[in-house]
Design a protein around this motif. Sequence first.
Motif, mmCIF file in Angstrom:
data_model
loop_
_atom_site.group_PDB
_atom_site.id
_atom_site.type_symbol
_atom_site.label_atom_id
_atom_site.label_comp_id
_atom_site.label_asym_id
_atom_site.label_seq_id
_atom_site.Cartn_x
_atom_site.Cartn_y
_atom_site.Cartn_z
ATOM 1 N N PHE A 28 0.843 -1.188 0.000
ATOM 2 C CA PHE A 28 0.000 0.000 0.000
ATOM 3 C C PHE A 28 0.881 1.241 0.000
ATOM 4 N N THR A 29 0.330 2.344 -0.476
ATOM 5 C CA THR A 29 1.052 3.604 -0.475
ATOM 6 C C THR A 29 0.086 4.748 -0.183
ATOM 7 N N ARG A 33 -1.970 7.281 -6.487
ATOM 8 C CA ARG A 33 -2.047 6.257 -7.528
ATOM 9 C C ARG A 33 -1.131 5.101 -7.149
ATOM 10 N N ASP A 34 -1.361 3.950 -7.773
ATOM 11 C CA ASP A 34 -0.565 2.770 -7.458
ATOM 12 C C ASP A 34 0.895 2.979 -7.868
ATOM 13 N N VAL A 36 4.764 0.809 -8.234
ATOM 14 C CA VAL A 36 5.448 -0.485 -8.253
ATOM 15 C C VAL A 36 6.913 -0.256 -7.915
ATOM 16 N N ARG A 41 3.505 -4.356 -6.310
ATOM 17 C CA ARG A 41 2.573 -3.269 -6.600
ATOM 18 C C ARG A 41 1.963 -2.770 -5.294
ATOM 19 N N HIS A 42 2.130 -1.481 -5.043
ATOM 20 C CA HIS A 42 1.586 -0.860 -3.841
ATOM 21 C C HIS A 42 0.335 -0.093 -4.246
ATOM 22 N N ARG A 43 -0.789 -0.524 -3.740
ATOM 23 C CA ARG A 43 -2.061 0.065 -4.121
ATOM 24 C C ARG A 43 -2.310 1.354 -3.342
ATOM 25 N N ALA A 44 -2.867 2.329 -4.033
ATOM 26 C CA ALA A 44 -3.141 3.618 -3.406
ATOM 27 C C ALA A 44 -4.150 3.445 -2.285
ATOM 28 N N HIS A 72 -10.921 -0.786 2.112
ATOM 29 C CA HIS A 72 -10.032 -1.218 1.037
ATOM 30 C C HIS A 72 -10.276 -2.692 0.719
ATOM 31 N N SER A 74 -8.334 -5.010 -0.037
ATOM 32 C CA SER A 74 -7.341 -5.951 0.463
ATOM 33 C C SER A 74 -7.346 -6.091 1.979
ATOM 34 N N TRP A 97 7.837 8.952 -5.704
ATOM 35 C CA TRP A 97 6.802 8.512 -6.632
ATOM 36 C C TRP A 97 7.104 8.884 -8.083
#
Length: 270
Positions: A28-29, A33-34, A36, A41-44, A72, A74, A97
């Motif tokens: 996660f971030t 926006r996502d 990588v 992959r870090h999802r927003a 979320h 996840s 980013w």
Amino acid sequence: MRVFFNRELDTAATFWRIYRSDGVTLGFTSHDRDLVCGGIRHRAAPGMVPAAIRLNADLSNDSAEVEGALSHDSIRADELAAGLFDRAAIEIGIVDWQSLEWHTLYSGQLGPIESDSGSFSAELRSAKLILERDIVPRTSPTCRATFCGPQCGLSAARFTSVRELAALDVDLNRVSFAGLDSPILVDGRIRFLDGPQTGLVFGVVAMADGWLTLDRPLVEGTYPGTRTEIREGCDHTLETCATRFDNAINFRGEPHLPGNDLLARYGGGS
């Protein structure tokens, strides 16, 4: 190495990664926006943020927390209840980013997780906690070795079998298997190989009428026919070790050592 926050405006965002015990990795971030980085992959997830991180130069435990919304995809309430995040490894860091250069600031393990009204919070435990463990064994009347562990010396495969689940009772937190009704399963463990709680280890705390009562909550979604790994139990007494397993030579306990109550006994005499 990228130096962060060395300018008035910086293209930096927070990231965190969760490595669950069932093999699932989530990233996660705080960016919008996502991203990588590090092959993940870090999802927003701007609604989920780590609290202040305190790092110490000494051997005392570092501290951190993470909190966020259960909206979320996840991070779901049913997965938290299923224990999928229990004792998960976690990393928190900072990422550029634009260039995707990143640096880990904190690593540890998820501690107690609390959820309420659609949100959750979790305490993070740093890797320094390992240094607080007592490395000197203490005396005990029962065996301190993990059953089928290195000090025990017995083969786990010898006492492990795979069976199909016959029935599951979520309300009473118990399961049953066809033709399986033996007290030797008490203090043992089961592990589902399919379903929403795949890979989680459940301890068997009691057995009655063919039902095994487990030590952690069951959730809906695990159905009869699910393949399950079952391991026998051990009550860690010398009698069991000697008579049932013929393994008294590896017993890690002191069953005949006098306890502290010996100091308070009245000697008496005639």
